[in-house]
Design an enzyme around this catalytic site. Sequence first.
Site, PDB file in Angstrom:
ATOM      1  N   SER A   1       0.823  -1.209   0.000  1.00 12.39           N
ATOM      2  CA  SER A   1       0.000   0.000   0.000  1.00 12.39           C
ATOM      3  C   SER A   1       0.855   1.256   0.000  1.00 12.39           C
ATOM      4  O   SER A   1       0.325   2.348  -0.116  1.00 12.39           O
ATOM      5  CB  SER A   1      -0.972   0.002   1.180  1.00 12.39           C
ATOM      6  OG  SER A   1      -0.393  -0.523   2.329  1.00 12.39           O
TER       7      SER A   1
ATOM      8  N   HIS B   1      -2.583  -3.040  -6.358  1.00 15.58           N
ATOM      9  CA  HIS B   1      -3.022  -2.618  -5.017  1.00 15.58           C
ATOM     10  C   HIS B   1      -4.538  -2.788  -4.879  1.00 15.58           C
ATOM     11  O   HIS B   1      -5.313  -1.962  -5.362  1.00 15.58           O
ATOM     12  CB  HIS B   1      -2.606  -1.148  -4.789  1.00 15.58           C
ATOM     13  CG  HIS B   1      -2.922  -0.628  -3.434  1.00 15.58           C
ATOM     14  ND1 HIS B   1      -3.134   0.709  -3.176  1.00 15.58           N
ATOM     15  CD2 HIS B   1      -3.062  -1.251  -2.241  1.00 15.58           C
ATOM     16  CE1 HIS B   1      -3.395   0.877  -1.896  1.00 15.58           C
ATOM     17  NE2 HIS B   1      -3.360  -0.293  -1.304  1.00 15.58           N
TER      18      HIS B   1
ATOM     19  N   GLU C   1      -5.660  -0.377  -7.869  1.00 13.00           N
ATOM     20  CA  GLU C   1      -4.682   0.592  -8.366  1.00 13.00           C
ATOM     21  C   GLU C   1      -3.561  -0.215  -9.002  1.00 13.00           C
ATOM     22  O   GLU C   1      -2.943  -1.044  -8.325  1.00 13.00           O
ATOM     23  CB  GLU C   1      -4.078   1.375  -7.186  1.00 13.00           C
ATOM     24  CG  GLU C   1      -4.657   2.739  -6.951  1.00 13.00           C
ATOM     25  CD  GLU C   1      -3.891   3.505  -5.877  1.00 13.00           C
ATOM     26  OE1 GLU C   1      -3.722   4.710  -6.055  1.00 13.00           O
ATOM     27  OE2 GLU C   1      -3.481   2.932  -4.863  1.00 13.00           O
TER      28      GLU C   1
ATOM     29  N   ASN D   1      -3.683   6.433  -1.172  1.00  8.17           N
ATOM     30  CA  ASN D   1      -3.206   6.851   0.150  1.00  8.17           C
ATOM     31  C   ASN D   1      -2.630   8.256   0.166  1.00  8.17           C
ATOM     32  O   ASN D   1      -2.570   8.879   1.216  1.00  8.17           O
ATOM     33  CB  ASN D   1      -2.198   5.833   0.691  1.00  8.17           C
ATOM     34  CG  ASN D   1      -2.935   4.613   1.217  1.00  8.17           C
ATOM     35  OD1 ASN D   1      -3.990   4.742   1.828  1.00  8.17           O
ATOM     36  ND2 ASN D   1      -2.403   3.427   0.970  1.00  8.17           N
TER      37      ASN D   1
HETATM   38  P1  NAI Z   1      -1.611  -9.528   7.387  1.00  7.18           P
HETATM   39  O1  NAI Z   1      -0.699  -9.307   8.548  1.00  7.18           O
HETATM   40  O2  NAI Z   1      -3.051  -9.785   7.619  1.00  7.18           O
HETATM   41  O3  NAI Z   1      -1.041 -10.749   6.496  1.00  7.18           O
HETATM   42  C1  NAI Z   1       0.283 -10.932   6.129  1.00  7.18           C
HETATM   43  C2  NAI Z   1       0.528 -12.421   5.953  1.00  7.18           C
HETATM   44  O4  NAI Z   1       1.798 -12.619   5.336  1.00  7.18           O
HETATM   45  C3  NAI Z   1       0.563 -13.204   7.282  1.00  7.18           C
HETATM   46  O5  NAI Z   1      -0.322 -14.303   7.201  1.00  7.18           O
HETATM   47  C4  NAI Z   1       2.029 -13.661   7.379  1.00  7.18           C
HETATM   48  O6  NAI Z   1       2.170 -14.918   8.020  1.00  7.18           O
HETATM   49  C5  NAI Z   1       2.418 -13.735   5.919  1.00  7.18           C
HETATM   50  N1  NAI Z   1       3.852 -13.652   5.642  1.00  7.18           N
HETATM   51  C6  NAI Z   1       4.752 -12.822   6.197  1.00  7.18           C
HETATM   52  N2  NAI Z   1       5.969 -13.047   5.653  1.00  7.18           N
HETATM   53  C7  NAI Z   1       5.816 -14.036   4.743  1.00  7.18           C
HETATM   54  C8  NAI Z   1       6.696 -14.704   3.843  1.00  7.18           C
HETATM   55  N3  NAI Z   1       7.981 -14.410   3.794  1.00  7.18           N
HETATM   56  N4  NAI Z   1       6.176 -15.678   3.042  1.00  7.18           N
HETATM   57  C9  NAI Z   1       4.865 -16.000   3.087  1.00  7.18           C
HETATM   58  N5  NAI Z   1       3.984 -15.393   3.914  1.00  7.18           N
HETATM   59  C10 NAI Z   1       4.459 -14.417   4.729  1.00  7.18           C
HETATM   60  O7  NAI Z   1      -1.390  -8.254   6.439  1.00  7.18           O
HETATM   61  P2  NAI Z   1      -2.391  -7.625   5.359  1.00  7.18           P
HETATM   62  O8  NAI Z   1      -3.224  -6.588   6.001  1.00  7.18           O
HETATM   63  O9  NAI Z   1      -3.019  -8.729   4.599  1.00  7.18           O
HETATM   64  O10 NAI Z   1      -1.366  -6.830   4.415  1.00  7.18           O
HETATM   65  C11 NAI Z   1      -0.554  -7.481   3.459  1.00  7.18           C
HETATM   66  C12 NAI Z   1      -0.060  -6.462   2.443  1.00  7.18           C
HETATM   67  O11 NAI Z   1      -1.179  -5.825   1.825  1.00  7.18           O
HETATM   68  C13 NAI Z   1       0.803  -5.350   3.014  1.00  7.18           C
HETATM   69  O12 NAI Z   1       1.796  -5.012   2.085  1.00  7.18           O
HETATM   70  C14 NAI Z   1      -0.189  -4.197   3.167  1.00  7.18           C
HETATM   71  O13 NAI Z   1       0.414  -2.933   3.132  1.00  7.18           O
HETATM   72  C15 NAI Z   1      -1.057  -4.407   1.945  1.00  7.18           C
HETATM   73  N6  NAI Z   1      -2.393  -3.826   2.010  1.00  7.18           N
HETATM   74  C16 NAI Z   1      -3.125  -3.885   3.169  1.00  7.18           C
HETATM   75  C17 NAI Z   1      -4.400  -3.329   3.227  1.00  7.18           C
HETATM   76  C18 NAI Z   1      -5.207  -3.409   4.482  1.00  7.18           C
HETATM   77  O14 NAI Z   1      -6.233  -2.709   4.581  1.00  7.18           O
HETATM   78  N7  NAI Z   1      -4.824  -4.208   5.451  1.00  7.18           N
HETATM   79  C19 NAI Z   1      -4.992  -2.656   2.061  1.00  7.18           C
HETATM   80  C20 NAI Z   1      -4.173  -2.726   0.865  1.00  7.18           C
HETATM   81  C21 NAI Z   1      -2.918  -3.259   0.875  1.00  7.18           C
END
Ligand code: NAI
Length: 283
Positions: free
Chosen positions: A119, A140, A152, A190
């Site tokens: 993001s 995104h 995006e 953002n």
């Molecule tokens: P989250 O914390 O819910 O999920 C991340 C997942 O990645 C976890 O299950 C973790 O175990 C896994 N993980 C970490 N390192 C890993 C690796 N090396 N290999 C495989 N799996 C791995 O985070 P979320 O909220 O899903 O965010 C993920 C991405 O999406 C981030 O880059 C965030 O900035 C982006 N994003 C988040 C939004 C939101 O509203 N939460 C909106 C748009 C983008």
Amino acid sequence: MSIKQIMVIGAGQMGAGIAQVFAQSGLRVKLNDMNEEALNKGLTGIERRLDRAVDKEKMTGQEKERAWKNLEGTVDLRSASNCDLVIEAVVENMEVKTKVFQSLDAITPEHAILASNTSSLPITEIAAATKRPSQVIGMHFMNPVPVMKLVEVIRALQTNDETYETIKELTEKLNKTSVEVHDFPGFVSNRILMPMINEAIYTVYEGVASVEDVDSVMKLGMNHPMGPLTLADFIGLDTCLYIMEVLHDGFGDSKYRPCPLLRQYVKAGWLGKKSGRGFYSYE
Ligand code: NAI
């Protein structure tokens, strides 16, 4: 280029949602996480959402089964070796992301596109960590992925037209709308949203109005579905601060300085809904 097999890395709230929309659109998708527990959490969430859609008659049982069959869980990154597209949705940390991209660069076929759901982190820098920078792009998605219509599509400095066109077409297959964005801090979403949230926090910090009243102004006066402080609590105040810092560092402009009250809340561990307290209490 035709995309037949996809892999999503990270089975968290975003990754699981992304895998779900691909599976529902009839595309084969593998969902990967570091361990079985995180992977199962993601898969269980998908199954629950699909079941709910059947209960609400938004989907038939047969459609659910078809979507479920398109989905495969794996903790082995090497299973990306037959993928045409990999979308990374791991933690928002450049070091972790570049490591994932370097591994994928070595595992995936030469033609494969590598996308990030970041993001805020620069796609250009992620692309430069690989040997195929022209096939790296930002995809995104918005949260919650199955509901939100926008993607995006962020072109790194190096992204070629074929990669961009392939991702744009694929987004349409998901029944979502893509917008083309160049790789600048905060992209478009953002860059506009976060300064608004930050300004709402300043308004409270300076004693101009209460939290509830700031949200009422934006909801009832501007027709926003949700006030900016409620939205900040949902996004997570740590995430909001992180993105403001990316904008502040990236543009070097004091108009993006994070509000001291936002910093203080994050230091207190008041991160919003996920921690039980932010601008509102969720206990
Ligand atoms: P989250 O914390 O819910 O999920 C991340 C997942 O990645 C976890 O299950 C973790 O175990 C896994 N993980 C970490 N390192 C890993 C690796 N090396 N290999 C495989 N799996 C791995 O985070 P979320 O909220 O899903 O965010 C993920 C991405 O999406 C981030 O880059 C965030 O900035 C982006 N994003 C988040 C939004 C939101 O509203 N939460 C909106 C748009 C983008």
